[in-house]
Write a protein that holds these residues in place. Structure first.
Motif, PDB file in Angstrom:
ATOM      1  N   ARG A   2       0.750  -1.002   0.146  1.00 19.26           N
ATOM      2  CA  ARG A   2      -0.081   0.056   0.048  1.00 19.26           C
ATOM      3  C   ARG A   2       0.821   1.268   0.079  1.00 19.26           C
ATOM      4  N   ARG A 152      -2.952 -11.240  -7.223  1.00 23.30           N
ATOM      5  CA  ARG A 152      -3.602 -11.068  -5.943  1.00 23.30           C
ATOM      6  C   ARG A 152      -2.634 -11.877  -5.064  1.00 23.30           C
ATOM      7  N   LYS A 170      -7.331  -9.132  10.347  1.00 24.63           N
ATOM      8  CA  LYS A 170      -7.790  -8.948   8.896  1.00 24.63           C
ATOM      9  C   LYS A 170      -7.977  -7.463   8.406  1.00 24.63           C
ATOM     10  N   THR A 171      -8.290  -6.530   9.079  1.00 25.71           N
ATOM     11  CA  THR A 171      -8.082  -5.198   8.768  1.00 25.71           C
ATOM     12  C   THR A 171      -6.752  -4.723   8.511  1.00 25.71           C
ATOM     13  N   MET A 174      -6.126  -5.978   5.061  1.00 25.07           N
ATOM     14  CA  MET A 174      -7.108  -5.335   4.061  1.00 25.07           C
ATOM     15  C   MET A 174      -6.133  -4.071   3.677  1.00 25.07           C
ATOM     16  N   ASP A 175      -5.818  -3.397   4.944  1.00 23.77           N
ATOM     17  CA  ASP A 175      -5.004  -1.886   4.620  1.00 23.77           C
ATOM     18  C   ASP A 175      -3.830  -2.025   3.685  1.00 23.77           C
ATOM     19  N   PHE A 178      -5.590  -2.787  -0.191  1.00 23.17           N
ATOM     20  CA  PHE A 178      -6.450  -1.931  -0.847  1.00 23.17           C
ATOM     21  C   PHE A 178      -6.384  -0.492  -0.214  1.00 23.17           C
ATOM     22  N   VAL A 184     -14.108  -3.444  -0.578  1.00 19.46           N
ATOM     23  CA  VAL A 184     -13.725  -4.576   0.011  1.00 19.46           C
ATOM     24  C   VAL A 184     -14.241  -4.788   1.465  1.00 19.46           C
ATOM     25  N   THR A 185     -14.945  -5.884   1.691  1.00 20.62           N
ATOM     26  CA  THR A 185     -15.120  -6.161   3.111  1.00 20.62           C
ATOM     27  C   THR A 185     -14.079  -6.875   3.934  1.00 20.62           C
ATOM     28  N   VAL A 186     -14.129  -7.124   5.332  1.00 24.00           N
ATOM     29  CA  VAL A 186     -13.180  -7.916   5.889  1.00 24.00           C
ATOM     30  C   VAL A 186     -13.646  -9.293   5.578  1.00 24.00           C
ATOM     31  N   ILE A 189     -11.279 -10.822   2.814  1.00 21.24           N
ATOM     32  CA  ILE A 189     -10.031 -11.220   3.014  1.00 21.24           C
ATOM     33  C   ILE A 189      -9.842 -12.694   3.575  1.00 21.24           C
ATOM     34  N   TYR A 192      -9.696 -14.404   0.199  1.00 20.18           N
ATOM     35  CA  TYR A 192      -8.290 -14.261  -0.618  1.00 20.18           C
ATOM     36  C   TYR A 192      -7.176 -15.159   0.398  1.00 20.18           C
TER      37      TYR A 192
END
Length: 222
Positions: A2, A152, A170-171, A174-175, A178, A184-186, A189, A192
């Protein structure tokens, strides 16, 4: 990874975001130093691309102020080609610089080089126990087996590889994957991570679920 791009030229910013996104990176764009402050307060970044001349101040002065508690690597984007300008940027905390106009291939290479240096490696490959991961080539090698990864999968494995042995919520995952505008929701993750687990099965790596906390990747000893 990121990235945070701090650049007031909308056309250039759009081009940089689109180019880096092709490599699977998540890019947040700030057009001013004030917007950059808001982004840094709300998220953690793997790399910052920082313009020098911005509407509300000098990017180098901003970097000098932030460097005391900001460990994120920074590449300064500057139209100034004088040696003194480049030396000044490095002395104020930049990890590297690139002069405008620049070739996107060079920008990508400098991003990779800065991240390698911060990770303590001179090569693109990352050793994961008995496995060898190459984010640039998109491969994971274990013994005589080489696994070709999808975009990905590469970025997700890179997140875990750079935080090997650490628990990531998970957050946090995700951070890293994305940008703010991604819908995108938790829960996504979990999907994925599940796909990546299946892909790397038998490659000497395990992505463990730590109940109530998140995920941790462990590797077999080399």
């Amino acid at each position: 990874m990121r990235y945070l791009l701090v650049e007031d030229n909308a056309e250039l910013a759009d081009a940089v975001v689109k180019r880096l996104a092709l490599d699977g990176h998540a890019i947040d764009h700030a057009a001013t130093l004030a917007e950059a402050e808001d982004c840094l307060a709300a998220a953690s970044y793997d790399l910052i691309l920082l313009d020098v001349m911005l509407p509300d101040g000098d990017g180098r002065a901003f970097l000098a102020r932030k460097r005391a508690h900001l460990e994120t690597p920074v590449i300064v984007l500057t139209a100034r080609a004088q040696v003194s300008d480049r030396v000044g940027a490095l002395d104020q905390g930049a990890d590297d610089y690139i002069t405008k106009p620049f070739d996107f291939s060079e920008l990508e290479a400098r991003c990779r080089a800065v991240l390698r240096r911060r990770g303590g490696s001179a090569r693109n490959q990352i050793s994961l126990g008995a496995a060898l991961f190459d984010p640039l080539a998109g491969t994971l090698q274990h013994g005589d087996v080489t696994l070709d990864l999808r975009n990905r999968e590469i970025r997700l494995l890179e997140v875990f590889a750079r935080h090997q042995g650490q628990i990531l919520s998970k957050t946090q995952v995700m951070d890293h994957l994305f940008s703010y505008d991604a819908e995108v929701t938790v829960n996504a993750i979990e999907v994925y991570v599940g796909r990546l687990r299946r892909r790397i099965d038998g490659m000497g790596l395990r992505i463990e679920t730590v109940r109530g906390l998140g995920y941790r990747m462990e590797a077999d000893e080399a």
